[in-house]
Design an enzyme around this catalytic site. Structure first.
Site, PDB file in Angstrom:
ATOM      1  N   LYS A 282       0.845  -1.193   0.000  1.00 26.06           N
ATOM      2  CA  LYS A 282       0.000   0.000   0.000  1.00 26.06           C
ATOM      3  C   LYS A 282       0.886   1.250   0.000  1.00 26.06           C
ATOM      4  O   LYS A 282       1.939   1.271   0.639  1.00 26.06           O
ATOM      5  CB  LYS A 282      -0.895   0.028   1.249  1.00 26.06           C
ATOM      6  CG  LYS A 282      -1.948  -1.053   1.310  1.00 26.06           C
ATOM      7  CD  LYS A 282      -2.738  -0.956   2.607  1.00 26.06           C
ATOM      8  CE  LYS A 282      -3.747  -2.098   2.722  1.00 26.06           C
ATOM      9  NZ  LYS A 282      -4.868  -1.953   1.770  1.00 26.06           N
ATOM     10  N   ARG A 356     -10.277 -11.705   0.728  1.00 26.74           N
ATOM     11  CA  ARG A 356     -11.127 -12.710   0.072  1.00 26.74           C
ATOM     12  C   ARG A 356     -10.465 -14.091   0.093  1.00 26.74           C
ATOM     13  O   ARG A 356     -11.149 -15.112   0.031  1.00 26.74           O
ATOM     14  CB  ARG A 356     -11.460 -12.262  -1.345  1.00 26.74           C
ATOM     15  CG  ARG A 356     -10.289 -12.120  -2.287  1.00 26.74           C
ATOM     16  CD  ARG A 356     -10.595 -11.265  -3.504  1.00 26.74           C
ATOM     17  NE  ARG A 356     -10.743  -9.863  -3.129  1.00 26.74           N
ATOM     18  CZ  ARG A 356     -11.056  -8.895  -3.988  1.00 26.74           C
ATOM     19  NH1 ARG A 356     -11.285  -9.179  -5.263  1.00 26.74           N
ATOM     20  NH2 ARG A 356     -11.153  -7.646  -3.585  1.00 26.74           N
TER      21      ARG A 356
END
Length: 508
Positions: A282, A356
């Site tokens: 990030k 996920r």
């Protein structure tokens, strides 16, 4: 935690630091709400005018302080805005009471006792005010010097005690509402504590240990799979995400069972105790609050404990998929293929789409027990924040009726949510030339793509819903209503309500 009591005492004679009253926004100025009649009488029926002179309008969340009338044992009257005056013969809705109580409780930080003279027409109102007090009085000062020491100089402890005037101590419904509000509020605050803990103190192993302690206290069965058990079982998603960290991943199963239950709910929570993005790192400005990426697991944990404390007649299993997503020489790389617990293979195109992957393994594990329904909770996508903002979570499901039921439950308990679709045309974007599916698809509609990915790992014939709480899970702005800055505990109350509805035979 703030101690709650029901009291039939009259406001003038009650020893307290403050009397809290409600003020509504009327067409011609502020209106004193029911419950505060003794206070109004002490002002010779002119309390509304006095408040208006002081600038009060009755707007939601507005606070006005004024000296208590002569003869009162409490020195302060605290008027809190309830918002618009209800229509004729209608009462204030539960969320207005909950928010008002939360604002007042936060304003009374440092006080020993307050009397809440807000409108109480039934047990539902008792529960709303009580819940608002417990949630609004919350603070997280563990890591501040002297912050947790109420005796320290300049330290202010949360409101210690709240008496709900108009509540009936011998009324079974009122007592039950107070007990429920206490249990749910305390467990939601437990989730907030976990979310606010720094990641150097809450890694997957530490989270699992806390879950074990709470489970033992409340009669909940717990099973913890460490990295060796995960490898033996073939949990490639959780291992793949956690492989780059020195802190090994865990899968925690919490099982609350009732001898009177004939329904079984499974809750699955994303528990990324810190999310750096992995190799797909990030950028600066996007990782400072990533300790909150385990908010889904915190919500599931708290909801299972709340169900146990309430003795709900439904079996509830919570799955906490815990990992730390870090870049290192052992981290999963973009282009790697993971073999999931279900046997499906996933091509990892972006290691920052890690939630996920851990959820996929946990969803398949939950599916093996064939529950009546599965609900997963996750701070899953920035796309959902773009779609719904910072205070509303999205709901996706493989059953329209169930999605509606979850939405209605969320709105009932005061958690803003919105139903979202699962467009079939977006599934093709996750096709992979190398594996069964890729963990990324089209950029537009990214939150829906994530939901479609998760659906692939839900057992056939099992009703399932996905709550993407990326927006409301962590409040980076100032406090509002009963919501503090930092971890919010979003979805705890929705999950508990779903369990209650299932136990009552009103869901599914």
């Amino acid at each position: 935690m703030t101690a709650l009591t029901l009291s039939t005492a009259a406001a003038p004679g009650l020893r307290a630091d403050a009397i809290v009253i409600g003020v509504a926004k009327g067409a011609k100025g502020p209106i004193v709400a029911p419950g505060s009649e003794p206070v109004d009488q002490a002002y010779d029926g002119r309390l509304a005018g006095v408040l208006e002179t002081l600038g009060a309008t009755g707007a939601e969340g507005e606070l006005t302080k004024l000296p208590a009338p002569a003869g009162f044992k409490a020195p302060l009257v605290l008027a809190v805005g309830l918002g618009a005056e209800p229509e004729k013969d209608a009462s204030f809705d539960a969320e207005a009471l909950r928010r008002a109580a939360g604002v007042a409780a936060r304003a009374l930080t440092g006080s020993k006792k307050a009397a809440f003279a807000l409108p109480l027409t039934d047990a539902g109102d008792v529960g709303a005010v009580a819940e608002g007090v417990v949630l609004g009085a919350y603070s997280f000062d563990t890591y501040k010097q002297n912050g947790a020491d109420a005796k320290a100089k300049n330290a202010k402890a949360p409101l210690a005690e709240a008496a709900l005037l108009g509540g009936k101590p011998r009324d079974a419904a009122h007592k039950a509402a107070l007990a429920r509000a206490t249990a749910v509020g305390e467990e939601l605050n437990r989730a907030r504590d976990l979310i606010n803990m720094p990641p150097n103190d809450l890694d997957p192993e530490a989270f699992a240990a806390l879950a074990q302690t709470a489970a033992k206290e409340h009669g909940i069965k717990v099973q913890v799979l460490d990295e060796k058990a995960l490898a033996k079982g073939g949990y490639g998603g959780i291992l793949g995400v956690g492989g780059g960290s020195a802190a090994a991943p865990r899968l925690v199963k919490l099982s609350y069972t009732s001898s009177k239950a004939d329904k079984h709910l499974a809750f699955v929570g994303k528990g990324i105790t810190y999310d750096s993005g992995g190799i797909s790192l990030k950028p600066a400005g996007h990782n400072e609050t990533m300790k909150c990426d385990m908010s889904g697991a915190a919500a599931v944990f708290a909801a299972v404990v709340a169900a146990a404390r309430l003795g709900l007649e439904v079996n509830v299993t919570g799955w906490l998929a815990l990992a730390e997503n870090m870049p290192s020489g052992t981290a999963t790389r973009p282009g790697d293929v993971l073999r999931m617990y279900s046997g499906k293979t996933v091509e990892v195109l972006n290691t920052d789409a890690e939630g996920r992957l851990v959820l996929a393994d946990a969803l398949w594990a939950a599916s093996q027990e064939k529950p009546d329904a599965i609900v997963d909770v996750a701070t899953l996508t920035g796309a959902m924040m773009l779609a719904l903002g910072s205070r509303t979570f999205g709901i996706m499901a493989n059953d329209d009726a169930f999605r509606t039921a979850v939405h209605e439950a969320a709105e009932e308990v005061g958690e803003p949510a919105w139903p979202m679709p699962l467009p079939e045309h977006l599934r093709k974007g996750m096709d992979s030339a190398t594996a069964d599916i890729a963990n990324m698809g089209e950029r537009m509609g990214g939150g829906l793509v994530a939901g479609l990915f998760l659906r692939e790992f839900v057992g056939e014939g099992i009703t399932w819903a996905h709550l993407d709480i990326a927006g409301p899970a962590f409040n980076e702005g100032g406090p509002f209503g009963y919501t503090p800055k930092g971890g919010t505990g979003t979805a705890v109350r929705t999950l508990v309500r779903l369990a209650e509805l299932t136990a009552a035979g009103e869901l599914g």
